[in-house]
Design an enzyme around this catalytic site. Structure first.
Site, mmCIF file in Angstrom:
data_model
loop_
_atom_site.group_PDB
_atom_site.id
_atom_site.type_symbol
_atom_site.label_atom_id
_atom_site.label_comp_id
_atom_site.label_asym_id
_atom_site.label_seq_id
_atom_site.Cartn_x
_atom_site.Cartn_y
_atom_site.Cartn_z
ATOM 1 N N LYS A 172 0.841 -1.046 -0.046
ATOM 2 C CA LYS A 172 0.061 0.027 -0.020
ATOM 3 C C LYS A 172 0.981 1.237 -0.111
ATOM 4 O O LYS A 172 1.574 1.566 1.029
ATOM 5 C CB LYS A 172 -0.783 -0.007 1.180
ATOM 6 C CG LYS A 172 -1.697 1.074 1.129
ATOM 7 C CD LYS A 172 -2.083 1.706 2.519
ATOM 8 C CE LYS A 172 -1.563 3.162 2.670
ATOM 9 N NZ LYS A 172 -1.879 4.618 1.593
ATOM 10 N N GLY A 225 6.985 5.941 7.787
ATOM 11 C CA GLY A 225 6.059 7.058 8.052
ATOM 12 C C GLY A 225 6.172 7.867 9.218
ATOM 13 O O GLY A 225 7.196 7.905 9.701
ATOM 14 N N SER A 226 5.319 8.339 9.798
ATOM 15 C CA SER A 226 5.290 9.054 10.890
ATOM 16 C C SER A 226 5.193 8.518 12.216
ATOM 17 O O SER A 226 4.766 7.239 12.122
ATOM 18 C CB SER A 226 4.128 10.065 10.701
ATOM 19 O OG SER A 226 2.643 9.604 10.954
ATOM 20 N N GLY A 230 2.732 5.210 13.049
ATOM 21 C CA GLY A 230 3.836 3.651 13.368
ATOM 22 C C GLY A 230 3.518 3.440 14.825
ATOM 23 O O GLY A 230 3.477 2.178 15.043
ATOM 24 N N GLU A 247 9.870 2.424 10.484
ATOM 25 C CA GLU A 247 11.014 3.449 10.317
ATOM 26 C C GLU A 247 10.326 4.834 10.460
ATOM 27 O O GLU A 247 9.155 4.768 9.467
ATOM 28 C CB GLU A 247 11.681 3.363 9.029
ATOM 29 C CG GLU A 247 12.604 2.120 8.804
ATOM 30 C CD GLU A 247 13.982 2.097 9.870
ATOM 31 O OE1 GLU A 247 14.257 3.174 10.392
ATOM 32 O OE2 GLU A 247 14.504 0.966 10.204
ATOM 33 N N CYS A 281 13.778 11.552 6.215
ATOM 34 C CA CYS A 281 13.771 11.397 7.534
ATOM 35 C C CYS A 281 15.107 11.448 8.151
ATOM 36 O O CYS A 281 15.162 11.752 9.175
ATOM 37 C CB CYS A 281 13.171 9.961 8.010
ATOM 38 S SG CYS A 281 13.820 8.717 6.782
ATOM 39 N N GLN A 328 1.154 19.816 4.061
ATOM 40 C CA GLN A 328 2.567 19.852 4.524
ATOM 41 C C GLN A 328 3.328 21.299 4.380
ATOM 42 O O GLN A 328 3.776 21.667 5.513
ATOM 43 C CB GLN A 328 3.588 18.896 3.649
ATOM 44 C CG GLN A 328 4.999 18.691 4.261
ATOM 45 C CD GLN A 328 5.174 17.759 5.517
ATOM 46 O OE1 GLN A 328 4.419 16.872 5.820
ATOM 47 N NE2 GLN A 328 5.800 18.803 6.491
ATOM 48 N N GLU A 380 9.578 17.011 14.665
ATOM 49 C CA GLU A 380 10.107 16.826 13.056
ATOM 50 C C GLU A 380 9.415 17.810 12.365
ATOM 51 O O GLU A 380 8.041 17.756 12.348
ATOM 52 C CB GLU A 380 9.960 15.408 12.522
ATOM 53 C CG GLU A 380 10.308 15.077 11.221
ATOM 54 C CD GLU A 380 10.241 13.762 10.700
ATOM 55 O OE1 GLU A 380 9.116 12.957 10.994
ATOM 56 O OE2 GLU A 380 11.243 13.188 10.294
HETATM 57 P P1 NDP Z 1 1.829 8.781 7.872
HETATM 58 O O1 NDP Z 1 2.527 8.084 8.756
HETATM 59 O O2 NDP Z 1 0.229 9.094 7.947
HETATM 60 O O3 NDP Z 1 1.909 8.029 6.487
HETATM 61 C C1 NDP Z 1 2.533 6.875 6.104
HETATM 62 C C2 NDP Z 1 1.947 5.721 5.441
HETATM 63 O O4 NDP Z 1 1.113 5.474 6.317
HETATM 64 C C3 NDP Z 1 1.163 6.279 4.170
HETATM 65 O O5 NDP Z 1 0.785 5.184 3.466
HETATM 66 C C4 NDP Z 1 -0.313 6.267 4.893
HETATM 67 O O6 NDP Z 1 -1.350 6.280 4.201
HETATM 68 C C5 NDP Z 1 -0.307 5.184 5.921
HETATM 69 N N1 NDP Z 1 -1.328 5.547 6.932
HETATM 70 C C6 NDP Z 1 -2.041 6.490 7.475
HETATM 71 N N2 NDP Z 1 -2.714 6.054 8.416
HETATM 72 C C7 NDP Z 1 -2.948 4.576 8.671
HETATM 73 C C8 NDP Z 1 -3.335 3.886 9.381
HETATM 74 N N3 NDP Z 1 -4.144 4.265 10.357
HETATM 75 N N4 NDP Z 1 -3.251 2.558 9.277
HETATM 76 C C9 NDP Z 1 -2.366 2.295 8.490
HETATM 77 N N5 NDP Z 1 -1.631 2.909 7.564
HETATM 78 C C10 NDP Z 1 -2.014 4.232 7.538
HETATM 79 O O7 NDP Z 1 2.423 10.119 7.314
HETATM 80 P P2 NDP Z 1 2.008 11.271 6.412
HETATM 81 O O8 NDP Z 1 2.070 11.126 4.906
HETATM 82 O O9 NDP Z 1 0.497 11.786 6.942
HETATM 83 O O10 NDP Z 1 2.810 12.471 6.934
HETATM 84 C C11 NDP Z 1 2.650 13.118 8.227
HETATM 85 C C12 NDP Z 1 3.945 13.534 8.963
HETATM 86 O O11 NDP Z 1 4.792 12.335 8.901
HETATM 87 C C13 NDP Z 1 4.950 14.259 7.993
HETATM 88 O O12 NDP Z 1 4.668 15.677 7.950
HETATM 89 C C14 NDP Z 1 6.415 14.088 8.566
HETATM 90 O O13 NDP Z 1 6.672 14.670 9.619
HETATM 91 C C15 NDP Z 1 6.214 12.591 8.881
HETATM 92 N N6 NDP Z 1 6.909 11.700 8.011
HETATM 93 C C16 NDP Z 1 7.951 10.900 8.033
HETATM 94 C C17 NDP Z 1 8.022 10.127 7.342
HETATM 95 C C18 NDP Z 1 9.752 9.545 7.381
HETATM 96 O O14 NDP Z 1 10.409 8.759 6.566
HETATM 97 N N7 NDP Z 1 10.246 9.596 8.477
HETATM 98 C C19 NDP Z 1 7.799 9.954 5.927
HETATM 99 C C20 NDP Z 1 6.453 10.455 5.700
HETATM 100 C C21 NDP Z 1 6.073 11.085 6.474
HETATM 101 P P3 NDP Z 1 -2.041 7.512 3.316
HETATM 102 O O15 NDP Z 1 -1.053 8.102 2.356
HETATM 103 O O16 NDP Z 1 -3.031 6.940 2.497
HETATM 104 O O17 NDP Z 1 -2.611 8.533 4.585
#
Ligand code: NDP
Length: 478
Positions: A172, A225-226, A230, A247, A281, A328, A380
């Site tokens: 996904k 992700g966030s 996580g 991560e 990140c 963002q 962050e």
């Molecule tokens: P998220 O953690 O929300 O998204 C990462 C992934 O998780 C996406 O594929 C998202 O899907 C999915 N996701 C969201 N909600 C759920 C859930 N309840 N259950 C399972 N999967 C889920 O990050 P965002 O993209 O919203 O970014 C928000 C903040 O996160 C950023 O501003 C940044 O600070 C941080 N971030 C950090 C990253 C890193 O590598 N350290 C990478 C990206 C973001 P969908 O896209 O459909 O919401």
């Protein structure tokens, strides 16, 4: 406009609705419409992966190696085109985007070779006449949930080891960047992946992601992700005793000592803090600078920032592309205001830019006179926003560097072997860089952090097998 479909159980299938993939540098540029799956379709993908698993897990390593090699080669052959797509949907500059695609190709090539290196152990039992063997087997069905900031490299470094070690995949991608994920899926399908072994399910995290996380047929979840998402995923996965790997964020320090080569320090800081629009990140958003070089460093940073062009990622003159989306951008602008209210001094940029096209452009921001307890130094931002924190000496700089909930990457710029060595030993980060930017790691060595940045086994390199395989101990009485 054609609708790009999901790939479930060996078929390209329509979703229940569609999502538009919008270019953040030009919101009038709609890249394509992408199918959005619902919970039922996601469950069908999990079921397909489960059904395909017994056969795929028994396929020989030669066949798996060749599949990965074909995927890697196809990605590399289409580097330019896929780079343009990535730059258009995510916003990083074209050279960065092509570099990311190249890396995705190399990752598949790497795991094509790595799978041939699988070995176990045979050792005598403590009981006479018995042998004990230790071997690795695939984990099963892996759910992958990826972020928007590396739309092809992060999926690649999860999918490649998963397939290499004999697992089936339900992937996904982030809703903001379905284009690179879909192109990667097409390549995987064209390379001949058997039906059900690989499934692409685009759609919102709260629906598609939620099914993947909570479905008992998913044996492992690999998430990037966030921190907030996580943490929820980890709680759900642990609750049903699924293996999980996370991560997450960083608030990575770059320490600059008095004896640093000024040019190296500035280039490390500019690259680490602002390239890829700071949306990494591993970005070094905290620049911890000792007193003797502080003023010279700050002055040189401002001079260098003035040379950076924010613009359309496809324009060869652009150094920094747009922020990924409006939400963002607003978050970044809010943090600029928060920092000012906290007493930090903004000495460069930070404002939204209006360019020829309607997009989410922001001038990189540099703050000075900041302290470690400010929110701008603790949370962050995930944008082109960096701070300078003044340190008395090396010991103070190390203390400040470690004064964070995160621990992904940490850097130091110094000519002192003694301090560099000490920093490598005492930095509370998973990755440490000496005289190079905090961002930018190889694919054949482990990637990951400590403290609030990571949870579970490392990704990439041979260490990836810790997550994607499970160990079996067997005894033979001969
Ligand atoms: P998220 O953690 O929300 O998204 C990462 C992934 O998780 C996406 O594929 C998202 O899907 C999915 N996701 C969201 N909600 C759920 C859930 N309840 N259950 C399972 N999967 C889920 O990050 P965002 O993209 O919203 O970014 C928000 C903040 O996160 C950023 O501003 C940044 O600070 C941080 N971030 C950090 C990253 C890193 O590598 N350290 C990478 C990206 C973001 P969908 O896209 O459909 O919401």
């Amino acid at each position: 406009m054609t609708i790009k479909k999901n790939y479930i159980a060996g078929e390209w299938v329509e979703g229940v609705s569609t999502t538009r993939n919008v270019n953040p540098a030009d919101t009038s540029d709609i890249i394509a419409e992408y199918a959005t799956a619902d919970a039922e379709q996601t469950k069908a993908a999990v079921d397909a992966a489960r059904a395909a698993y017994p056969a795929w897990s028994q396929v020989g390593i030669q066949q798996r190696s060749e599949l990965l090699d074909r995927i890697g080669q196809a990605i590399l052959d289409r580097k330019q085109e896929l780079g343009e797509l990535l730059a258009r949907e995510e916003g990083k500059s074209l050279p960065e985007a092509i570099g990311e695609v190249g890396r995705a190709g190399q990752i598949f090539k790497y795991f094509s070779g790595e799978v041939l290196q699988m070995r176990g152990e045979l050792q005598p039992s403590v009981r006479p006449g018995l042998d004990a063997s230790v071997t690795r087997e695939p984990l099963g069905v892996i759910g992958m949930i990826t972020p928007w900031n590396f739309p092809i490299a992060i999926p690649a470094w999860k999918i490649a080891p998963a397939l290499a070690y004999g697992n089936c995949v339900v992937f996904k991608p982030a809703e903001l960047v379905p284009g690179s994920a879909h192109a990667l899926a097409e390549i995987i399908v064209e390379a001949g992946v058997p039906s059900g072994v690989f499934n692409l399910v685009m759609g919102p995290g709260r629906v598609v992601g939620d099914v993947i996380v909570n479905n008992t047929q998913v044996d492992g979840i690999s998430f990037t992700g966030s921190v907030a998402t996580g943490r929820n995923i980890a709680a759900a996965a642990v609750g049903r005793m699924a293996k999980v790997q996370l991560e997450m964020g960083g608030k990575n320090p770059l320490v600059v000592l008095d004896d640093a080569d000024l040019n190296t320090a500035v280039e490390c800081a500019i690259n680490g803090a602002f390239f890829s629009t700071g949306q990494r990140c591993t970005a070094s958003s905290r620049l911890i600078v000792t007193e003797g070089i502080h003023d010279r460093f700050v002055e040189a940073m401002v001079d260098r920032l003035k040379t950076l062009k924010v613009g359309n990622p496809l324009d060869a003159a652009t150094h920094i592309g747009p922020v990924v989306d409006e939400r963002q951008l607003q978050q970044n602008l809010d943090y600029v205001e928060i920092a000012k209210e906290e007493g930090a001094k903004l000495i460069f940029g930070g404002e939204q830019l209006q360019l020829e096209t309607e997009g989410f452009f922001q001038q990189p921001a540099l703050f000075v006179d900041t302290t470690s307890d400010m929110r701008i130094n603790r949370e962050e931002v995930f944008g082109p926003v960096a701070t300078v924190i003044k340190a008395r000496d090396y010991e103070h700089a190390l203390e400040l560097a470690n004064d964070t909930e995160f621990g992904l990457s940490a850097g130091i710029v110094t000519q002192s072997l003694k301090n560099a060595t000490h920093f490598k030993r005492h930095s509370q980060a998973g990755m440490v860089m000496v005289n190079v930017p905090t961002a930018g790691v190889d694919y054949h060595v482990p990637f990951g952090g400590r403290k609030g940045s990571s949870y579970g086994a490392r990704e990439q390199g041979s260490y990836a097998r810790e997550f994607y395989t499970t160990v079996k101990t067997a005894y033979t009485l001969a």
